[in-house]
Design a protein around this motif. Structure first.
Motif, PDB file in Angstrom:
ATOM      1  N   SER A 141       0.805  -1.212   0.000  1.00 57.66           N
ATOM      2  CA  SER A 141       0.000   0.000   0.000  1.00 57.66           C
ATOM      3  C   SER A 141       0.844   1.270   0.000  1.00 57.66           C
ATOM      4  O   SER A 141       0.339   2.342   0.244  1.00 57.66           O
ATOM      5  N   ASN A 142       2.145   1.137  -0.262  1.00 56.79           N
ATOM      6  CA  ASN A 142       3.001   2.304  -0.332  1.00 56.79           C
ATOM      7  C   ASN A 142       2.428   3.299  -1.341  1.00 56.79           C
ATOM      8  O   ASN A 142       2.020   2.907  -2.430  1.00 56.79           O
ATOM      9  N   PRO A 143       2.378   4.601  -1.008  1.00 65.59           N
ATOM     10  CA  PRO A 143       1.725   5.564  -1.888  1.00 65.59           C
ATOM     11  C   PRO A 143       2.406   5.751  -3.237  1.00 65.59           C
ATOM     12  O   PRO A 143       1.825   6.337  -4.136  1.00 65.59           O
ATOM     13  N   ILE A 144       3.629   5.327  -3.418  1.00 60.57           N
ATOM     14  CA  ILE A 144       4.298   5.471  -4.700  1.00 60.57           C
ATOM     15  C   ILE A 144       3.751   4.425  -5.663  1.00 60.57           C
ATOM     16  O   ILE A 144       3.812   3.227  -5.390  1.00 60.57           O
ATOM     17  N   HIS A 145       3.238   4.860  -6.795  1.00 62.10           N
ATOM     18  CA  HIS A 145       2.698   3.931  -7.778  1.00 62.10           C
ATOM     19  C   HIS A 145       3.814   3.042  -8.334  1.00 62.10           C
ATOM     20  O   HIS A 145       4.840   3.521  -8.783  1.00 62.10           O
ATOM     21  N   GLY A 146       3.597   1.753  -8.315  1.00 64.64           N
ATOM     22  CA  GLY A 146       4.582   0.809  -8.825  1.00 64.64           C
ATOM     23  C   GLY A 146       5.650   0.431  -7.832  1.00 64.64           C
ATOM     24  O   GLY A 146       6.621  -0.249  -8.183  1.00 64.64           O
ATOM     25  N   ALA A 147       5.511   0.845  -6.567  1.00 63.93           N
ATOM     26  CA  ALA A 147       6.552   0.575  -5.575  1.00 63.93           C
ATOM     27  C   ALA A 147       6.718  -0.920  -5.316  1.00 63.93           C
ATOM     28  O   ALA A 147       7.839  -1.434  -5.270  1.00 63.93           O
ATOM     29  N   PHE A 148       5.603  -1.625  -5.147  1.00 65.37           N
ATOM     30  CA  PHE A 148       5.682  -3.046  -4.816  1.00 65.37           C
ATOM     31  C   PHE A 148       6.381  -3.818  -5.931  1.00 65.37           C
ATOM     32  O   PHE A 148       7.255  -4.646  -5.681  1.00 65.37           O
ATOM     33  N   ARG A 149       5.993  -3.544  -7.176  1.00 68.12           N
ATOM     34  CA  ARG A 149       6.635  -4.211  -8.309  1.00 68.12           C
ATOM     35  C   ARG A 149       8.131  -3.920  -8.343  1.00 68.12           C
ATOM     36  O   ARG A 149       8.961  -4.816  -8.563  1.00 68.12           O
ATOM     37  N   SER A 150       8.499  -2.683  -8.098  1.00 65.94           N
ATOM     38  CA  SER A 150       9.902  -2.290  -8.136  1.00 65.94           C
ATOM     39  C   SER A 150      10.699  -2.973  -7.040  1.00 65.94           C
ATOM     40  O   SER A 150      11.826  -3.436  -7.268  1.00 65.94           O
ATOM     41  N   ILE A 151      10.125  -3.053  -5.844  1.00 67.08           N
ATOM     42  CA  ILE A 151      10.811  -3.703  -4.722  1.00 67.08           C
ATOM     43  C   ILE A 151      11.068  -5.174  -5.034  1.00 67.08           C
ATOM     44  O   ILE A 151      12.157  -5.709  -4.766  1.00 67.08           O
ATOM     45  N   PHE A 211      18.979  -8.686  -6.734  1.00 67.50           N
ATOM     46  CA  PHE A 211      19.948  -8.871  -5.646  1.00 67.50           C
ATOM     47  C   PHE A 211      20.146 -10.354  -5.349  1.00 67.50           C
ATOM     48  O   PHE A 211      21.274 -10.806  -5.113  1.00 67.50           O
ATOM     49  N   PHE A 212      19.062 -11.116  -5.386  1.00 65.07           N
ATOM     50  CA  PHE A 212      19.123 -12.565  -5.200  1.00 65.07           C
ATOM     51  C   PHE A 212      20.003 -13.212  -6.270  1.00 65.07           C
ATOM     52  O   PHE A 212      20.887 -14.028  -5.965  1.00 65.07           O
ATOM     53  N   VAL A 213      19.813 -12.830  -7.522  1.00 65.31           N
ATOM     54  CA  VAL A 213      20.596 -13.389  -8.627  1.00 65.31           C
ATOM     55  C   VAL A 213      22.072 -13.009  -8.495  1.00 65.31           C
ATOM     56  O   VAL A 213      22.966 -13.837  -8.705  1.00 65.31           O
ATOM     57  N   ILE A 214      22.329 -11.756  -8.134  1.00 69.86           N
ATOM     58  CA  ILE A 214      23.711 -11.299  -7.961  1.00 69.86           C
ATOM     59  C   ILE A 214      24.427 -12.133  -6.911  1.00 69.86           C
ATOM     60  O   ILE A 214      25.574 -12.551  -7.096  1.00 69.86           O
ATOM     61  N   TRP A 215      23.747 -12.400  -5.790  1.00 71.28           N
ATOM     62  CA  TRP A 215      24.391 -13.144  -4.717  1.00 71.28           C
ATOM     63  C   TRP A 215      24.582 -14.625  -5.050  1.00 71.28           C
ATOM     64  O   TRP A 215      25.505 -15.265  -4.551  1.00 71.28           O
ATOM     65  N   ILE A 216      23.726 -15.175  -5.904  1.00 67.73           N
ATOM     66  CA  ILE A 216      23.965 -16.553  -6.361  1.00 67.73           C
ATOM     67  C   ILE A 216      25.305 -16.618  -7.083  1.00 67.73           C
ATOM     68  O   ILE A 216      26.108 -17.527  -6.861  1.00 67.73           O
ATOM     69  N   GLY A 217      25.550 -15.637  -7.966  1.00 66.10           N
ATOM     70  CA  GLY A 217      26.824 -15.608  -8.679  1.00 66.10           C
ATOM     71  C   GLY A 217      27.996 -15.298  -7.774  1.00 66.10           C
ATOM     72  O   GLY A 217      29.052 -15.946  -7.858  1.00 66.10           O
ATOM     73  N   TYR A 218      27.814 -14.323  -6.890  1.00 61.48           N
ATOM     74  CA  TYR A 218      28.910 -13.932  -5.995  1.00 61.48           C
ATOM     75  C   TYR A 218      29.340 -15.107  -5.114  1.00 61.48           C
ATOM     76  O   TYR A 218      30.532 -15.300  -4.860  1.00 61.48           O
ATOM     77  N   SER A 219      28.374 -15.897  -4.673  1.00 62.80           N
ATOM     78  CA  SER A 219      28.691 -17.017  -3.773  1.00 62.80           C
ATOM     79  C   SER A 219      29.561 -18.072  -4.443  1.00 62.80           C
ATOM     80  O   SER A 219      30.258 -18.832  -3.759  1.00 62.80           O
ATOM     81  N   GLN A 220      29.552 -18.132  -5.777  1.00 59.78           N
ATOM     82  CA  GLN A 220      30.400 -19.109  -6.471  1.00 59.78           C
ATOM     83  C   GLN A 220      31.878 -18.801  -6.254  1.00 59.78           C
ATOM     84  O   GLN A 220      32.708 -19.717  -6.169  1.00 59.78           O
ATOM     85  N   TRP A 221      32.210 -17.520  -6.172  1.00 62.38           N
ATOM     86  CA  TRP A 221      33.608 -17.143  -5.946  1.00 62.38           C
ATOM     87  C   TRP A 221      34.073 -17.580  -4.562  1.00 62.38           C
ATOM     88  O   TRP A 221      35.253 -17.869  -4.353  1.00 62.38           O
ATOM     89  N   ASN A 222      33.150 -17.628  -3.605  1.00 60.79           N
ATOM     90  CA  ASN A 222      33.504 -18.041  -2.249  1.00 60.79           C
ATOM     91  C   ASN A 222      33.534 -19.558  -2.079  1.00 60.79           C
ATOM     92  O   ASN A 222      34.041 -20.053  -1.069  1.00 60.79           O
ATOM     93  N   THR A 223      32.960 -20.297  -3.029  1.00 61.69           N
ATOM     94  CA  THR A 223      32.794 -21.745  -2.834  1.00 61.69           C
ATOM     95  C   THR A 223      33.343 -22.546  -4.016  1.00 61.69           C
ATOM     96  O   THR A 223      34.476 -22.999  -4.006  1.00 61.69           O
ATOM     97  N   ILE A 281      14.183  -6.622   3.342  1.00 58.05           N
ATOM     98  CA  ILE A 281      13.952  -7.329   2.080  1.00 58.05           C
ATOM     99  C   ILE A 281      15.269  -7.553   1.340  1.00 58.05           C
ATOM    100  O   ILE A 281      15.517  -8.638   0.803  1.00 58.05           O
ATOM    101  N   SER A 282      16.133  -6.530   1.295  1.00 61.03           N
ATOM    102  CA  SER A 282      17.421  -6.712   0.628  1.00 61.03           C
ATOM    103  C   SER A 282      18.277  -7.731   1.372  1.00 61.03           C
ATOM    104  O   SER A 282      18.969  -8.546   0.748  1.00 61.03           O
ATOM    105  N   SER A 283      18.215  -7.713   2.703  1.00 67.10           N
ATOM    106  CA  SER A 283      18.964  -8.698   3.487  1.00 67.10           C
ATOM    107  C   SER A 283      18.452 -10.106   3.232  1.00 67.10           C
ATOM    108  O   SER A 283      19.233 -11.054   3.112  1.00 67.10           O
ATOM    109  N   LEU A 284      17.132 -10.246   3.127  1.00 68.76           N
ATOM    110  CA  LEU A 284      16.539 -11.553   2.850  1.00 68.76           C
ATOM    111  C   LEU A 284      16.930 -12.054   1.465  1.00 68.76           C
ATOM    112  O   LEU A 284      17.295 -13.225   1.296  1.00 68.76           O
TER     113      LEU A 284
END
Length: 384
Positions: free
Chosen positions: A192-202, A209-221, A330-333
């Motif tokens: 219900s955030n007043p900014i139109h399109g906020a939920f979709r953008s989030i 961010f999820f996809v980026i961390w999947i790739g980043y984790s390969q360098w650590n493992t 959300i970004s942390s999750l």
């Protein structure tokens, strides 16, 4: 002069503690405690899950209870957990307490990011400065982990436990608190955030961010096995992460000044950084020489500098006083979920195909993530 120095010191201390603990976790479980690598991986999976639960708890407590209260609670849980492990680093106590440690740092990080989000109104580059302080701490911690581990396993956990304890003292005596707004009804809902399109953008930002961390984790493992199979030593593999930390500390102050001029809007800065992440895998697909790994790590580091502090700052544009902590969680999750499933997903792709095929899949996934971000909006909550 930098504002909010105590906040930056807290960021450095807690990341120094994490840098001391995480690099030796798999080594300690497998080499010292004699457990299979699958057990070590399962332990880290539970640790990541607990951290994600902590993210949710920290974000909600930040919004409904106190700004610095959940930071103190989370860091206290992390400190006590490490002190318990320092006293008795045995099986099965170690993995059990490690889960509580994950819960503590997850709670602390989500609420700490909420605090940084509030301070950004007073200091526009607050996320960047916090990210820089975190990397200084992570670099010092990672470089010190091997030294402490060689001296004593008890000392390896005692020192970060003390660092978290020092952070708690700074929280109590130096941080200003703000009473969280208890928002009733739908106004505390991101939808219900007043900014139109906020939920979709989030959602789009979180997915990227999820996809980026999947790739980043390969360098650590998984990259460790790939590199050593092509003639690199363990020391050369570890040196890549020293390079990562040093380069981040050296170039981010310049990046903080230059990047906003090149990309005035956070949206395009994150898209650019995500494409850079994708290019890091192209460097090592067909040329698995050490110099290619170095060049790939340099690209990864540059992408990290561009993306990691910008995503929480971008998400903060969609926040209201009643959901700021929840949105930061959300970004942390998303990052935590990527770190949790990334190593397993990468290993499954490798077993089904090959390392080069995995690199191509990761590159393509980053490109898709960057493309989807075009659909996200990028403006301040006041409509500017």
């Amino acid at each position: 002069m930098l504002k909010h120095k105590w906040v930056l010191l807290i960021s450095m201390l807690i990341n120094m503690g994490i840098g001391l603990v995480m690099p030796i976790t798999t080594i300690y479980i497998h080499t010292v405690l004699g457990k299979p690598l699958s057990v070590a991986g399962t332990t880290l999976l539970f640790f990541s899950g607990a951290s994600m639960v902590g993210n949710v708890i920290g974000g909600r407590l930040f919004d409904r209870w106190s700004h610095k209260g959940p930071v103190i609670v989370g860091q206290t849980i992390a400190s006590l957990s490490l002190l318990i492990i320092a006293l008795s680093p045995t099986w099965p106590l170690y993995p059990i307490v490690l889960v509580f440690y994950g819960l503590g740092i997850g709670t602390a990080f989500a609420s700490f990011n909420g605090l940084v989000a509030i301070l950004q109104a007073d200091e526009p580059l607050m996320f960047n400065y916090s990210f820089l302080a975190a990397n200084v701490g992570m670099a010092v911690g990672s470089l010190s982990a091997g030294v402490l581990f060689a001296i004593s396993i008890h000392l390896t956990f005692l020192v970060p436990g003390i660092l978290f304890g020092l952070a708690v003292l700074i929280d109590i005596f130096k941080l200003e608190d703000g009473n969280a707004q208890t928002v009733k009804g739908p106004t505390n809902n991101v939808v219900s955030n007043p900014i139109h399109g906020a939920f979709r953008s989030i959602i789009l930002i979180a997915f990227a961010f999820f996809v980026i961390w999947i790739g980043y984790s390969q360098w650590n493992t998984n990259l460790s096995t790939y590199m050593t199979s092509h003639g690199a030593s363990v020391a050369e593999y570890s040196a890549l992460f020293t390079l990562n930390a040093v380069v981040l500390v050296l170039i981010q102050p310049f990046g903080n000044r230059i990047l906003p001029r090149i990309f005035p809007r956070k949206k395009y800065q994150v898209i650019f950084g995500t494409v850079v992440f994708a290019c890091s895998f192209l460097m090592i697909i067909h040329q698995p020489h050490y110099i290619n790994f170095v060049m790939g790590m340099l690209l990864l580091t540059f992408g990290e500098m561009v993306v990691m502090p910008t995503i929480p700052a971008w998400l903060n544009e969609f926040a209201t006083p009643g959901n700021r902590g929840t949105i930061q969680s959300i970004s942390s999750l998303a990052g935590g979920f990527g770190r949790a499933v990334g190593p397993l997903l990468g290993s499954l792709i490798i077993e089904a195909t090959s390392y080069p095929a995995m690199f191509m899949w990761l590159c393509a996934a980053d490109i898709v993530g960057a493309g989807l971000l075009v659909l996200a909006i990028d403006r301040q909550p006041n409509g500017k």
